[in-house]
Design an enzyme around this catalytic site. Sequence first.
Site, PDB file in Angstrom:
ATOM      1  N   ASP A 176       0.887  -1.186   0.085  1.00  0.00           N
ATOM      2  CA  ASP A 176      -0.045   0.032   0.013  1.00  0.00           C
ATOM      3  C   ASP A 176       0.885   1.227  -0.026  1.00  0.00           C
ATOM      4  OD1 ASP A 176       0.797   0.772   2.424  1.00  0.00           O
ATOM      5  OD2 ASP A 176      -0.939   0.642   3.617  1.00  0.00           O
ATOM      6  N   LEU A 177       0.051   2.369  -0.596  1.00  0.00           N
ATOM      7  CA  LEU A 177       0.836   3.553  -0.568  1.00  0.00           C
ATOM      8  C   LEU A 177       0.798   4.660   0.550  1.00  0.00           C
ATOM      9  CD1 LEU A 177      -0.066   4.706  -4.164  1.00  0.00           C
ATOM     10  CD2 LEU A 177       2.098   3.424  -3.285  1.00  0.00           C
ATOM     11  N   ASP A 219      -5.722   2.166  -2.258  1.00  0.00           N
ATOM     12  CA  ASP A 219      -4.284   2.271  -2.460  1.00  0.00           C
ATOM     13  C   ASP A 219      -3.475   1.174  -2.311  1.00  0.00           C
ATOM     14  OD1 ASP A 219      -4.382   2.223   0.216  1.00  0.00           O
ATOM     15  OD2 ASP A 219      -2.909   3.925   0.442  1.00  0.00           O
TER      16      ASP A 219
END
Length: 299
Positions: A176-177, A219
């Site tokens: 994930d970001l 994300d």
Amino acid sequence: MHEAQLLAVLDALPIAVMLRAADGTLLHANPATVRFLARLGLDISHVAPSASAMMDHITVIDEHGRHQDPTHLPVVSAIREGTEREATLGYELPDGGWAWYATRAGPLTLTDGTIGTVVTCDDVTHRRLLEEELRTAALVDPLTGLDNRRALSAALDNAQQSRARDGGDVGLLFLDLDGFKTVNDTFGHEAGDRVLVETGSRLVAATRSVDRVCRIGGDEFAVLCAPVDGAGGMQELVARIRSLPPVPVLVQGKPLAVRGSIGAVLVEPEDGLDQALRRADVAMYDHKRSDDASLLVIG
């Protein structure tokens, strides 16, 4: 109904209809049959000798894309055995495309009392294409064009079945970001979308052709690695992803800086997608707390 009236009705039908005698001889073909044959680059002479004669000139596949032996097509078998058969078949067109027809053959008592065969071919190409579009839409993330969570689940099931049969390891990467919400809140969703697309492209570039890169929501991304050479193979894939050079995503003339974290696990034989993702998620949060959490730097 008199024979002339029956033939007039058949000629008015929009689907291809052919009547054959007990020995397979073509007795009648309506205008829709002529149009059907012309679409395939053929004419009546290609179907007159027998039901399978046209197959010497074209390629036919079944609903699963498997090439069909003309002598074993359902229609041909029905004519030969005096039974009723039906199947949806794909016929290769002269331009290289495919036309799909629901094809059916069954016995018919002719006016002279003998048992012949009626063969019908109904064009279902539009329906087939629509079904394929719906299947694709159900399995593909519309923003990035990557597989979605549903497709990942099916791919993991297949990988588990292959592992049970052939052995080997199955791995899962979860990404994930960090701070992605800030990107959306500060620069807008268009900028956020560009970051997601770039992230998906970078993952595809860094992984192997056999790996499945998926966006599973927001994300969050996942990569199914099957087969993979144990924990060492997973570490190598993570290193390849981390070694990618930054690619600028400019917003209002300024590059965005986005970091990402990753969790890598080997999938247990009894794991389904939820179990595998939970363990990868734990591994990812352990990675977030480390000093080298930067996985992707965009900008």
